[in-house]
Motif scaffolding. Structure first.
Motif, PDB file in Angstrom:
ATOM      1  N   GLU A  45       1.775  82.546  91.520  1.00 33.23           N
ATOM      2  CA  GLU A  45       2.002  83.876  91.801  1.00 33.23           C
ATOM      3  C   GLU A  45       1.038  84.651  92.418  1.00 33.23           C
ATOM      4  OE1 GLU A  45       2.846  87.428  88.513  1.00 33.23           O
ATOM      5  OE2 GLU A  45       1.869  85.664  88.138  1.00 33.23           O
ATOM      6  N   THR A  46       1.495  85.398  93.562  1.00 36.30           N
ATOM      7  CA  THR A  46       0.821  86.156  94.393  1.00 36.30           C
ATOM      8  C   THR A  46       0.365  87.368  93.818  1.00 36.30           C
ATOM      9  OG1 THR A  46       1.894  85.253  96.491  1.00 36.30           O
ATOM     10  CG2 THR A  46       0.682  87.288  96.813  1.00 36.30           C
ATOM     11  N   LEU A  47      -0.942  87.771  93.788  1.00 37.40           N
ATOM     12  CA  LEU A  47      -1.523  88.936  93.140  1.00 37.40           C
ATOM     13  C   LEU A  47      -1.726  90.214  94.411  1.00 37.40           C
ATOM     14  CD1 LEU A  47      -3.989  86.821  90.770  1.00 37.40           C
ATOM     15  CD2 LEU A  47      -1.371  87.709  90.482  1.00 37.40           C
ATOM     16  N   ILE A  48      -1.527  91.305  93.829  1.00 35.22           N
ATOM     17  CA  ILE A  48      -2.224  92.438  94.696  1.00 35.22           C
ATOM     18  C   ILE A  48      -2.930  93.277  93.637  1.00 35.22           C
ATOM     19  CG2 ILE A  48      -1.288  94.479  95.822  1.00 35.22           C
ATOM     20  CD1 ILE A  48       1.528  93.199  96.117  1.00 35.22           C
ATOM     21  N   PHE A  49      -4.366  93.217  93.948  1.00 30.39           N
ATOM     22  CA  PHE A  49      -5.126  94.308  93.366  1.00 30.39           C
ATOM     23  C   PHE A  49      -5.081  95.529  93.824  1.00 30.39           C
ATOM     24  CE2 PHE A  49      -6.526  89.921  92.230  1.00 30.39           C
ATOM     25  CZ  PHE A  49      -6.968  90.067  90.817  1.00 30.39           C
ATOM     26  N   VAL A  50      -5.125  96.679  93.353  1.00 30.22           N
ATOM     27  CA  VAL A  50      -5.157  97.863  93.738  1.00 30.22           C
ATOM     28  C   VAL A  50      -6.310  98.857  93.054  1.00 30.22           C
ATOM     29  CG1 VAL A  50      -3.890 100.172  94.051  1.00 30.22           C
ATOM     30  CG2 VAL A  50      -2.787  98.002  94.123  1.00 30.22           C
ATOM     31  N   THR A  51      -7.229  98.809  93.799  1.00 29.34           N
ATOM     32  CA  THR A  51      -8.676  99.723  93.239  1.00 29.34           C
ATOM     33  C   THR A  51      -9.166 100.703  93.957  1.00 29.34           C
ATOM     34  OG1 THR A  51     -10.444  98.064  94.109  1.00 29.34           O
ATOM     35  CG2 THR A  51      -9.312  97.324  92.377  1.00 29.34           C
ATOM     36  N   PRO A  52      -9.797 101.557  93.393  1.00 27.07           N
ATOM     37  CA  PRO A  52     -10.651 102.385  94.256  1.00 27.07           C
ATOM     38  C   PRO A  52     -11.719 101.797  94.695  1.00 27.07           C
ATOM     39  CG  PRO A  52     -10.872 102.869  91.921  1.00 27.07           C
ATOM     40  CD  PRO A  52     -10.075 101.700  92.011  1.00 27.07           C
ATOM     41  N   ILE A  53     -12.522 102.448  95.736  1.00 30.10           N
ATOM     42  CA  ILE A  53     -13.819 102.070  96.278  1.00 30.10           C
ATOM     43  C   ILE A  53     -14.922 102.978  95.658  1.00 30.10           C
ATOM     44  CG2 ILE A  53     -15.271 102.099  98.162  1.00 30.10           C
ATOM     45  CD1 ILE A  53     -13.329  99.968  98.164  1.00 30.10           C
ATOM     46  N   TYR A  54     -15.838 102.400  94.934  1.00 24.60           N
ATOM     47  CA  TYR A  54     -16.954 103.134  94.232  1.00 24.60           C
ATOM     48  C   TYR A  54     -18.060 102.393  94.947  1.00 24.60           C
ATOM     49  CZ  TYR A  54     -13.917 104.302  90.389  1.00 24.60           C
ATOM     50  OH  TYR A  54     -12.970 105.012  89.643  1.00 24.60           O
ATOM     51  N   GLY A  55     -19.065 103.444  95.776  1.00 23.27           N
ATOM     52  CA  GLY A  55     -19.983 102.679  96.259  1.00 23.27           C
ATOM     53  C   GLY A  55     -19.877 101.624  97.298  1.00 23.27           C
ATOM     54  N   TRP A  56     -18.813 101.943  98.214  1.00 26.84           N
ATOM     55  CA  TRP A  56     -18.554 100.956  99.172  1.00 26.84           C
ATOM     56  C   TRP A  56     -18.090  99.788  98.774  1.00 26.84           C
ATOM     57  CZ3 TRP A  56     -22.782 104.160 100.261  1.00 26.84           C
ATOM     58  CH2 TRP A  56     -22.445 105.449 101.144  1.00 26.84           C
ATOM     59  N   ARG A  57     -17.660  99.720  97.267  1.00 25.43           N
ATOM     60  CA  ARG A  57     -17.191  98.172  96.750  1.00 25.43           C
ATOM     61  C   ARG A  57     -16.203  98.637  95.733  1.00 25.43           C
ATOM     62  NH1 ARG A  57     -22.228  94.314  95.333  1.00 25.43           N
ATOM     63  NH2 ARG A  57     -20.546  93.400  94.915  1.00 25.43           N
ATOM     64  N   ILE A  58     -15.438  97.396  95.488  1.00 28.74           N
ATOM     65  CA  ILE A  58     -14.543  97.598  94.264  1.00 28.74           C
ATOM     66  C   ILE A  58     -15.285  97.838  92.872  1.00 28.74           C
ATOM     67  CG2 ILE A  58     -12.883  96.182  95.233  1.00 28.74           C
ATOM     68  CD1 ILE A  58     -13.443  93.923  93.382  1.00 28.74           C
ATOM     69  N   PRO A  59     -14.771  98.454  91.993  1.00 32.80           N
ATOM     70  CA  PRO A  59     -15.726  98.904  90.836  1.00 32.80           C
ATOM     71  C   PRO A  59     -16.225  97.355  90.094  1.00 32.80           C
ATOM     72  CG  PRO A  59     -13.565 100.201  90.839  1.00 32.80           C
ATOM     73  CD  PRO A  59     -13.627  98.938  91.784  1.00 32.80           C
ATOM     74  N   SER A  60     -17.438  97.475  89.817  1.00 31.52           N
ATOM     75  CA  SER A  60     -18.056  96.414  89.088  1.00 31.52           C
ATOM     76  C   SER A  60     -17.419  95.673  87.941  1.00 31.52           C
ATOM     77  CB  SER A  60     -19.446  96.782  88.907  1.00 31.52           C
ATOM     78  OG  SER A  60     -19.688  97.813  87.995  1.00 31.52           O
ATOM     79  N   ILE A  61     -16.692  96.722  87.248  1.00 28.49           N
ATOM     80  CA  ILE A  61     -16.071  96.324  86.045  1.00 28.49           C
ATOM     81  C   ILE A  61     -14.571  95.289  86.539  1.00 28.49           C
ATOM     82  CG2 ILE A  61     -17.050  97.783  84.325  1.00 28.49           C
ATOM     83  CD1 ILE A  61     -14.457  99.363  84.549  1.00 28.49           C
ATOM     84  N   VAL A  62     -14.237  95.804  87.573  1.00 28.21           N
ATOM     85  CA  VAL A  62     -12.961  94.956  88.226  1.00 28.21           C
ATOM     86  C   VAL A  62     -13.489  93.809  88.526  1.00 28.21           C
ATOM     87  CG1 VAL A  62     -11.286  94.672  89.699  1.00 28.21           C
ATOM     88  CG2 VAL A  62     -11.711  97.003  88.493  1.00 28.21           C
ATOM     89  N   GLU A  63     -14.551  93.750  89.265  1.00 30.42           N
ATOM     90  CA  GLU A  63     -15.324  92.491  89.798  1.00 30.42           C
ATOM     91  C   GLU A  63     -15.553  91.338  88.733  1.00 30.42           C
ATOM     92  OE1 GLU A  63     -18.598  91.067  92.807  1.00 30.42           O
ATOM     93  OE2 GLU A  63     -18.087  93.139  92.684  1.00 30.42           O
ATOM     94  N   GLU A  64     -16.293  92.047  87.619  1.00 27.52           N
ATOM     95  CA  GLU A  64     -16.690  91.245  86.542  1.00 27.52           C
ATOM     96  C   GLU A  64     -15.432  90.699  85.851  1.00 27.52           C
ATOM     97  OE1 GLU A  64     -19.082  93.918  84.137  1.00 27.52           O
ATOM     98  OE2 GLU A  64     -20.443  94.089  85.780  1.00 27.52           O
ATOM     99  N   TRP A  65     -14.294  91.493  85.743  1.00 29.61           N
ATOM    100  CA  TRP A  65     -12.988  91.003  85.048  1.00 29.61           C
ATOM    101  C   TRP A  65     -12.619  89.764  85.658  1.00 29.61           C
ATOM    102  CZ3 TRP A  65      -7.789  90.451  86.263  1.00 29.61           C
ATOM    103  CH2 TRP A  65      -7.077  90.275  85.199  1.00 29.61           C
ATOM    104  N   ILE A  66     -12.423  90.023  87.335  1.00 31.12           N
ATOM    105  CA  ILE A  66     -11.942  88.847  87.993  1.00 31.12           C
ATOM    106  C   ILE A  66     -12.829  87.461  87.786  1.00 31.12           C
ATOM    107  CG2 ILE A  66     -11.644  88.106  90.329  1.00 31.12           C
ATOM    108  CD1 ILE A  66     -10.831  91.057  90.849  1.00 31.12           C
ATOM    109  N   HIS A  67     -14.117  87.788  87.729  1.00 32.40           N
ATOM    110  CA  HIS A  67     -14.994  86.671  87.597  1.00 32.40           C
ATOM    111  C   HIS A  67     -14.649  86.003  86.374  1.00 32.40           C
ATOM    112  CE1 HIS A  67     -17.895  85.830  90.809  1.00 32.40           C
ATOM    113  NE2 HIS A  67     -17.978  87.026  91.183  1.00 32.40           N
ATOM    114  N   GLU A  68     -14.489  86.756  85.219  1.00 38.31           N
ATOM    115  CA  GLU A  68     -14.489  86.109  83.821  1.00 38.31           C
ATOM    116  C   GLU A  68     -13.111  85.611  83.577  1.00 38.31           C
ATOM    117  OE1 GLU A  68     -15.868  89.476  81.234  1.00 38.31           O
ATOM    118  OE2 GLU A  68     -17.762  89.385  82.068  1.00 38.31           O
TER     119      GLU A  68
END
Length: 143
Positions: A45-68
């Motif tokens: 599957e090709t994935l498209i992540f759509v997120t806002p930018i918080y503090g010039w990065r994707i939200p940390s909770i999204v990044e953590e979800w991807i890592h986990e």
């Protein structure tokens, strides 16, 4: 699949446009993160992540979800980011995240040069440059 996180509704609005044009199923990250759920995602599957930018990065909770998320490994991914001014280090951070997770980052190999290719070459006109390109003809060199 379009996986999206939205705090104010801007990313949700963009997600609806992308999903309408691409006919991809939606996955609401806000609920998944709150419940501690990880989606069943196919390796093909090709994935498209759509997120806002918080503090010039994707939200940390999204990044953590991807890592986990152990279901993420080897997929092709795009990141579409909504922001008020600029994305700061978000591009560099998402590339590093993809490398850490063995995801195939799809996008330009360097920094955005504002060449407009993503807008002009999108086969379904799903990408806009704010209101400036909305409803306007996409340019393609006739040769």
């Amino acid at each position: 699949m379009v996986l999206y996180f939205s705090g104010t509704g801007n990313s949700k609005h963009l997600t609806d446009i992308i999903a309408d044009k691409t006919k991809q199923p939606l996955y609401y990250l806000n609920d998944a993160i709150k419940k501690g759920e990880h989606s069943e995602i196919s390796q093909n599957e090709t994935l498209i992540f759509v997120t806002p930018i918080y503090g010039w990065r994707i939200p940390s909770i999204v990044e953590e979800w991807i890592h986990e998320n152990n279901n993420l490994n080897g997929q092709k991914v795009y990141f579409v980011m909504t922001c008020g001014g600029g994305i700061g280090n978000a591009g560099k951070c998402t590339k590093r995240l993809c490398s850490d997770k063995n995801l195939q980052y799809l996008g330009w190999r360097g920094a955005c040069t504002h060449c407009m290719t993503c807008i002009c070459a999108c086969p379904v006109s799903a990408i806009e440059y704010g209101d400036i390109s909305k409803g306007k003809r996409r340019y393609h060199c006739p040769n």
